[in-house]
Design an enzyme around this catalytic site. Structure first.
Site, PDB file in Angstrom:
ATOM      1  N   TYR A   1     -10.563 -14.700 -45.574  1.00 44.57           N
ATOM      2  CA  TYR A   1      -9.847 -13.427 -45.570  1.00 44.57           C
ATOM      3  C   TYR A   1     -10.788 -12.255 -45.809  1.00 44.57           C
ATOM      4  O   TYR A   1     -11.678 -12.318 -46.651  1.00 44.57           O
ATOM      5  CB  TYR A   1      -8.762 -13.414 -46.663  1.00 44.57           C
ATOM      6  CG  TYR A   1      -8.063 -12.070 -46.743  1.00 44.57           C
ATOM      7  CD1 TYR A   1      -6.978 -11.783 -45.925  1.00 44.57           C
ATOM      8  CD2 TYR A   1      -8.528 -11.071 -47.598  1.00 44.57           C
ATOM      9  CE1 TYR A   1      -6.362 -10.537 -45.965  1.00 44.57           C
ATOM     10  CE2 TYR A   1      -7.923  -9.820 -47.645  1.00 44.57           C
ATOM     11  CZ  TYR A   1      -6.841  -9.560 -46.827  1.00 44.57           C
ATOM     12  OH  TYR A   1      -6.248  -8.338 -46.854  1.00 44.57           O
TER      13      TYR A   1
ATOM     14  N   HIS B   1       0.833  -1.217   0.000  1.00 40.48           N
ATOM     15  CA  HIS B   1       0.000   0.000   0.000  1.00 40.48           C
ATOM     16  C   HIS B   1       0.865   1.264   0.000  1.00 40.48           C
ATOM     17  O   HIS B   1       0.437   2.295   0.496  1.00 40.48           O
ATOM     18  CB  HIS B   1      -0.942   0.030   1.205  1.00 40.48           C
ATOM     19  CG  HIS B   1      -1.630  -1.274   1.465  1.00 40.48           C
ATOM     20  ND1 HIS B   1      -2.813  -1.636   0.850  1.00 40.48           N
ATOM     21  CD2 HIS B   1      -1.276  -2.340   2.230  1.00 40.48           C
ATOM     22  CE1 HIS B   1      -3.163  -2.843   1.255  1.00 40.48           C
ATOM     23  NE2 HIS B   1      -2.239  -3.308   2.075  1.00 40.48           N
TER      24      HIS B   1
ATOM     25  N   LYS C   1      -1.348  -4.518 -39.569  1.00 42.74           N
ATOM     26  CA  LYS C   1       0.094  -4.247 -39.651  1.00 42.74           C
ATOM     27  C   LYS C   1       0.577  -3.087 -38.811  1.00 42.74           C
ATOM     28  O   LYS C   1       1.557  -3.212 -38.068  1.00 42.74           O
ATOM     29  CB  LYS C   1       0.485  -4.063 -41.114  1.00 42.74           C
ATOM     30  CG  LYS C   1       0.391  -5.394 -41.827  1.00 42.74           C
ATOM     31  CD  LYS C   1       0.540  -5.321 -43.305  1.00 42.74           C
ATOM     32  CE  LYS C   1       0.016  -6.593 -43.909  1.00 42.74           C
ATOM     33  NZ  LYS C   1      -1.429  -6.844 -43.630  1.00 42.74           N
TER      34      LYS C   1
ATOM     35  N   GLU D   1       9.401   7.822 -17.691  1.00 41.49           N
ATOM     36  CA  GLU D   1       8.056   8.390 -17.854  1.00 41.49           C
ATOM     37  C   GLU D   1       7.507   8.057 -19.240  1.00 41.49           C
ATOM     38  O   GLU D   1       6.333   7.705 -19.396  1.00 41.49           O
ATOM     39  CB  GLU D   1       8.084   9.907 -17.651  1.00 41.49           C
ATOM     40  CG  GLU D   1       8.266  10.291 -16.191  1.00 41.49           C
ATOM     41  CD  GLU D   1       8.388  11.797 -16.006  1.00 41.49           C
ATOM     42  OE1 GLU D   1       7.611  12.552 -16.620  1.00 41.49           O
ATOM     43  OE2 GLU D   1       9.287  12.226 -15.264  1.00 41.49           O
TER      44      GLU D   1
ATOM     45  N   GLN E   1      -5.809  -6.165 -43.348  1.00 42.83           N
ATOM     46  CA  GLN E   1      -4.705  -5.287 -43.725  1.00 42.83           C
ATOM     47  C   GLN E   1      -4.383  -4.322 -42.581  1.00 42.83           C
ATOM     48  O   GLN E   1      -3.263  -3.833 -42.467  1.00 42.83           O
ATOM     49  CB  GLN E   1      -5.086  -4.514 -44.994  1.00 42.83           C
ATOM     50  CG  GLN E   1      -4.011  -3.590 -45.502  1.00 42.83           C
ATOM     51  CD  GLN E   1      -4.272  -3.156 -46.923  1.00 42.83           C
ATOM     52  OE1 GLN E   1      -4.151  -3.953 -47.846  1.00 42.83           O
ATOM     53  NE2 GLN E   1      -4.647  -1.902 -47.105  1.00 42.83           N
TER      54      GLN E   1
ATOM     55  N   LYS F   1      15.857  21.397 -12.145  1.00 40.77           N
ATOM     56  CA  LYS F   1      15.207  20.130 -12.435  1.00 40.77           C
ATOM     57  C   LYS F   1      16.042  19.148 -13.240  1.00 40.77           C
ATOM     58  O   LYS F   1      16.758  19.519 -14.153  1.00 40.77           O
ATOM     59  CB  LYS F   1      13.908  20.394 -13.224  1.00 40.77           C
ATOM     60  CG  LYS F   1      12.892  21.161 -12.446  1.00 40.77           C
ATOM     61  CD  LYS F   1      12.066  20.274 -11.560  1.00 40.77           C
ATOM     62  CE  LYS F   1      10.959  19.672 -12.398  1.00 40.77           C
ATOM     63  NZ  LYS F   1      10.007  18.958 -11.560  1.00 40.77           N
TER      64      LYS F   1
ATOM     65  N   SER G   1      14.482  21.204 -17.277  1.00 47.03           N
ATOM     66  CA  SER G   1      13.278  21.990 -17.520  1.00 47.03           C
ATOM     67  C   SER G   1      13.689  23.294 -18.162  1.00 47.03           C
ATOM     68  O   SER G   1      14.744  23.845 -17.858  1.00 47.03           O
ATOM     69  CB  SER G   1      12.578  22.259 -16.192  1.00 47.03           C
ATOM     70  OG  SER G   1      11.746  23.388 -16.305  1.00 47.03           O
TER      71      SER G   1
ATOM     72  N   ASN H   1      14.681  15.623 -14.834  1.00 49.52           N
ATOM     73  CA  ASN H   1      13.467  14.811 -14.928  1.00 49.52           C
ATOM     74  C   ASN H   1      13.722  13.431 -15.533  1.00 49.52           C
ATOM     75  O   ASN H   1      14.437  13.316 -16.528  1.00 49.52           O
ATOM     76  CB  ASN H   1      12.422  15.538 -15.770  1.00 49.52           C
ATOM     77  CG  ASN H   1      12.032  16.876 -15.164  1.00 49.52           C
ATOM     78  OD1 ASN H   1      11.991  17.016 -13.941  1.00 49.52           O
ATOM     79  ND2 ASN H   1      11.787  17.854 -16.016  1.00 49.52           N
TER      80      ASN H   1
HETATM   81  N1  ARG Z   1      -2.313  -5.921 -48.554  1.00 54.37           N
HETATM   82  C1  ARG Z   1      -3.197  -7.001 -48.221  1.00 54.37           C
HETATM   83  C2  ARG Z   1      -3.149  -7.245 -46.724  1.00 54.37           C
HETATM   84  O1  ARG Z   1      -2.337  -6.705 -46.082  1.00 54.37           O
HETATM   85  C3  ARG Z   1      -2.744  -8.251 -48.922  1.00 54.37           C
HETATM   86  C4  ARG Z   1      -3.825  -9.248 -49.152  1.00 54.37           C
HETATM   87  C5  ARG Z   1      -4.843  -8.709 -50.089  1.00 54.37           C
HETATM   88  N2  ARG Z   1      -5.745  -9.682 -50.514  1.00 54.37           N
HETATM   89  C6  ARG Z   1      -6.889  -9.354 -51.148  1.00 54.37           C
HETATM   90  N3  ARG Z   1      -7.642 -10.311 -51.534  1.00 54.37           N
HETATM   91  N4  ARG Z   1      -7.200  -8.124 -51.370  1.00 54.37           N
HETATM   92  O2  ARG Z   1      -3.973  -7.956 -46.150  1.00 54.37           O
END
Ligand code: ARG
Length: 467
Positions: free
Chosen positions: A326, A165, A334, A299, A331, A292, A286, A294
């Site tokens: 799919y 605590h 990523k 952080e 997409q 200061k 600062s 920091n």
């Molecule tokens: N750039 C697409 C992705 O990142 C690749 C796959 C695309 N496939 C499709 N049938 N449009 O998912």
């Protein structure tokens, strides 16, 4: 028509069906080339393994394979030299590389996509890429653990208050405290190894969603890319991104651990604690307050944990509700995944250095431990050894602490006669019990804070990390 335009037109495999071009806005909206180009190495490796297998299976001629290999070698050089021209019109890394290959080697380039779809291609690329990143992260986690062990070792005997605590609870060894984080990062490494096992499976061969009629040797491709096996269901192979979600969950936990450590470093460096100093190179001043210094790096790490948690939520939400197989939603996996990897790697790298640059202030730690009646439990344990039930001992010590607080002294500073008014069985032998050192040394149970235990754990970690 210029050569480039012809290339763009041809590369759109669907273009014959379409009667109007995409607007610039839709092109920009649907393209992933701005971020997925970093998958290029995995994309080329996957294509080469696929082509080699196609040739071995008699689906592709040996001259075509040679042409593809030659073309890919040149593309690799162009990308490495920064000479490759990525085109938004070509949507993503897969079409960009394939179009350039066809430009360089003609029909052989157009044959590469036999028995393959971008759906299984992208799933393969992401898995390959992530597998290598997991390996890099595992190495960084080991380095951070080692850095913590290196600081824990000379500080096994340094005492600071252990808190519950955020109130002083019992004295602990600073080395022991640091080793708590070593345990956390060791589990993070285990989680990464576990995620790697499920990530390292080959989707190629699933084609668009249903598999393919070409006699592909998927096991051969898996072997040549270093996968541990193949995805056994084509619909699952192209559509699920659970490996990316799992990875991000493991990364989130790891960042949470870094964030907790950060919070402690920030507290410890504050004037109220004054337990440590961080090397200047991890701090900033600062612009208005000249005094200061920091702790910006911890952080920021604490703050960046928030964005990784956000990426986890993005990915889980992205997946939820997608029907098989799919969908273009995927997409969007990523950017969160890439940023998670980048954030985690930078954080781990910087923390291994930062930990090595900690200056420990043992006197301030010990002074703080003395302020909070940290040896009260030890007095209770002492009374238990004299025959009192623990609950009664607890009550006796509470009275003693109350008296000590009223007099503004520590338990160990009360004269023996005063202590004896709380219980007659208290004798001269209570003295070492009421010292911080005595308290620390007493906790020699496996996993306890006694310096002997801490040193045993350090040895165990060193062996584990070397192996
Ligand atoms: N750039 C697409 C992705 O990142 C690749 C796959 C695309 N496939 C499709 N049938 N449009 O998912």
């Amino acid at each position: 028509m210029s050569k480039d335009n012809q290339l763009d037109k041809k590369s759109q495999a669907w273009s014959a069906l379409f009667s109007e071009p995409m607007s610039d806005l839709v092109k920009r909206y649907t393209a992933s080339i701005g971020f997925d180009q970093r998958l290029w190495r995995a994309d080329i490796a996957g294509s080469l393994a696929h082509a080699e297998m196609l040739a071995a299976q008699g689906i592709l001629g040996s001259e075509d394979l040679a042409a593809i290999e030659r073309g890919m070698a040149q593309i690799r050089e162009e990308i490495e030299a920064g000479r490759f021209s990525w085109k938004l019109e070509l949507e993503d890394v897969h079409l960009n590389i394939e179009a350039r290959l066809t430009q360089l080697v003609g029909d052989a380039g157009k044959r590469l996509h036999t028995g393959r779809s971008r759906n299984d291609q992208v799933a393969t690329d992401v898995r390959l890429w992530l597998r290598d990143e997991i390996d890099a992260i595992t190495g960084l986690l080991a380095a951070l653990q080692l850095a913590l062990v290196d600081v824990a070792e000379p500080n096994a005997d340094v005492i600071l208050p252990g808190f519950t605590h955020l109130q002083v609870a019992q004295p602990v060894s600073f080395g022991h405290h640091l080793l708590a984080y070593v345990e956390m990062f060791a589990r993070d490494a285990e989680r990464m190894a576990d995620v790697r096992r499920r990530t390292n499976r080959l989707p190629l061969g699933a084609a668009a969603l249903a598999g393919t009629g070409y006699p592909l040797d998927r096991e051969r491709v898996a072997r040549s890319l270093g996968f541990d096996g193949v995805c056994q269901n084509s619909l699952d192979a192209v559509s699920d991104r659970d490996f990316a979600i799992e990875f991000t969950a493991a990364a989130t936990l790891c960042m949470v651990h870094v964030s907790r450590l950060s919070e402690e470093l920030i507290l410890w460096m504050s004037q109220s604690f004054g337990f440590i100093d961080l090397a200047d190179r991890f701090c900033t001043g600062s612009s208005i307050m000249p005094q200061k210094k920091n702790p910006d790096v911890p952080e920021l790490a604490r703050g960046k944990t928030g964005r990784v948690v956000g990426h986890l939520v993005s990915l889980v939400t992205l997946m939820k509700g997608q029907p098989l197989a799919y969908n273009k939603d995927n997409q969007e996996d990523k950017e969160p995944l890439f940023d998670t990897v980048d954030t985690l790697k930078d954080t781990l790298r910087i923390f291994a250095e930062l930990v090595g640059g900690i200056t420990v202030k043992p006197e301030a730690m010990e002074r703080a431990a003395k302020r909070g009646y940290a040896t009260a439990t030890d007095l209770a344990d002492y009374l238990v050894k004299k025959g009192l039930p623990f609950r009664d001992a607890h009550e006796v010590v509470a009275h003693a602490v109350k008296a000590a607080i009223a007099q503004g002294v520590d338990l160990g500073e009360l004269p023996l006669s005063a202590l004896q008014t709380f219980h007659p069985s208290i004798g001269e032998d209570v003295r070492p019990v009421l010292t911080l050192r005595g308290s620390l040394d007493a906790r020699g149970v496996l996993g306890g804070t006694a310096p002997t235990q801490v040193r045993a754990q350090i040895a165990r970690h060193r062996t584990r990390l070397a192996g």
